[in-house]
Design an enzyme around this catalytic site. Structure first.
Site, mmCIF file in Angstrom:
data_model
loop_
_atom_site.group_PDB
_atom_site.id
_atom_site.type_symbol
_atom_site.label_atom_id
_atom_site.label_comp_id
_atom_site.label_asym_id
_atom_site.label_seq_id
_atom_site.Cartn_x
_atom_site.Cartn_y
_atom_site.Cartn_z
ATOM 1 N N ASN A 1 -1.354 -1.283 12.972
ATOM 2 C CA ASN A 1 -0.537 -2.390 13.499
ATOM 3 C C ASN A 1 -1.343 -3.697 13.565
ATOM 4 O OD1 ASN A 1 -2.252 -2.017 15.642
ATOM 5 N ND2 ASN A 1 -0.694 -1.365 17.106
ATOM 6 N N HIS B 1 -4.349 -4.108 14.882
ATOM 7 C CA HIS B 1 -5.250 -4.318 16.029
ATOM 8 C C HIS B 1 -6.711 -4.341 15.578
ATOM 9 C CE1 HIS B 1 -5.396 0.282 17.098
ATOM 10 N NE2 HIS B 1 -6.432 -0.023 16.345
ATOM 11 N N ASP C 1 -15.057 -0.840 22.397
ATOM 12 C CA ASP C 1 -14.050 -0.318 23.314
ATOM 13 C C ASP C 1 -14.332 1.126 23.733
ATOM 14 O OD1 ASP C 1 -13.529 0.679 20.772
ATOM 15 O OD2 ASP C 1 -11.657 -0.415 20.521
HETATM 16 C C1 F6R Z 1 -12.440 1.418 17.279
HETATM 17 C C2 F6R Z 1 -11.472 0.337 17.291
HETATM 18 C C3 F6R Z 1 -10.209 0.382 16.512
HETATM 19 C C4 F6R Z 1 -10.352 1.040 15.130
HETATM 20 C C5 F6R Z 1 -9.003 1.106 14.433
HETATM 21 C C6 F6R Z 1 -9.087 1.815 13.098
HETATM 22 O O1 F6R Z 1 -13.546 1.127 18.100
HETATM 23 O O2 F6R Z 1 -11.702 -0.601 17.983
HETATM 24 O O3 F6R Z 1 -9.729 -0.940 16.350
HETATM 25 O O4 F6R Z 1 -11.272 0.328 14.368
HETATM 26 O O5 F6R Z 1 -8.078 1.763 15.244
HETATM 27 O O6 F6R Z 1 -9.417 3.149 13.323
HETATM 28 P P1 F6R Z 1 -9.810 4.116 12.113
HETATM 29 O O7 F6R Z 1 -11.057 3.568 11.524
HETATM 30 O O8 F6R Z 1 -10.030 5.449 12.737
HETATM 31 O O9 F6R Z 1 -8.667 4.083 11.161
#
Ligand code: F6R
Length: 239
Positions: free
Chosen positions: A131, A133, A66
């Site tokens: 959440n 995702h 992303d």
């Molecule tokens: C990043 C992405 C997000 C992160 C998620 C966790 O490319 O797609 O899904 O993996 O927000 O972020 P961190 O690792 O910073 O807690």
């Protein structure tokens, strides 16, 4: 899903690299799906160390999950810059073989999905949002969704404000992201999560119902998923 629980972040990163190393050693032209954020940084350090030890990534291809909408590729906050600073600049990957989605239109999404359909991701690295995702597929995203433009939730923008001077107003409101359908096409998934703030999402992903309320629960339908956790992220699992 195979779940590995580690003592701490460093052990989590080393274990995750063991999973990746198996692929790197077996296939010098492997296709990696990569994520940004704090979770995989330790894994990327392990990848860099492996290069210092002699491994060449010159035939490896990478596709990122992303990117924010409305941020220039060269901006310090862009996910392209994140990947360059945390991995690409310190390994010998050919930058022409690295792909980070970019844009804000349906045509941009289709172009990325078309590029992905020409390869097959051998290993998709994922983190997980508080959440639930994966990529920027926020709660409620249909599981068949392909690369699309996402409106980021308040929760996600708050969580990411730490990269924007702790000012949520500076965090973009949209992103371009591989869909859950895109992620599910990868041959193998390697998800890393650490910290207590991920414990609820991790529990919902592994033990909850398969439901769009937790995007990561879609992974229960994938045949080859390895989840590597630190103790805190695993603390709410019952099994
Ligand atoms: C990043 C992405 C997000 C992160 C998620 C966790 O490319 O797609 O899904 O993996 O927000 O972020 P961190 O690792 O910073 O807690």
């Amino acid at each position: 899903m195979k779940v590995i629980v580690c003592e701490n972040y460093d052990e989590m990163s080393a274990k995750a690299f063991e999973v990746m190393k198996e692929l790197l050693d077996a296939k010098k032209d492997a296709v990696l799906g990569l994520a940004t954020g704090s979770s995989p940084v330790g894994l990327y350090k392990e990848m860099i160390q492996y290069h210092k030890d002699g491994y060449s990534y010159k035939d490896i291809k990478s596709y990122n999950l992303d990117e924010y909408v409305g941020i220039d590729r060269k901006d310090p906050q862009s996910y392209y810059t994140f990947m360059y600073e945390n991995l690409f600049k310190d390994i010998d990957i050919d930058l022409n073989n690295t792909h980070v989605p970019f844009g804000s239109t349906e045509a941009d999404c289709k172009a990325y999905e078309d590029a992905l359909s020409e390869v097959s991701i051998d290993l998709q690295v994922l983190g997980i949002g508080q959440n639930g995702h994966i990529g920027f597929n926020e709660p409620g995203t249909p599981f068949e969704t392909l690369t699309h433009i996402v409106d980021l939730t308040e929760n996600t923008r708050e969580a990411n404000a730490r990269f924007f001077d702790n000012d949520i107003n500076k965090v973009p409101t949209q992103a371009i992201s591989m869909g859950i359908g895109t992620i599910m096409k990868s041959k193998k998934v390697l998800l890393v999560a650490n910290g207590e703030n991920k414990a609820d999402a991790v529990k919902a992903m592994i033990e909850g119902p398969i439901d769009t309320a937790c995007a990561a629960s879609a992974l229960q339908n994938h045949a080859d998923v390895v989840v590597v956790l630190d103790k805190a992220a695993a603390s709410k699992l019952t099994k």
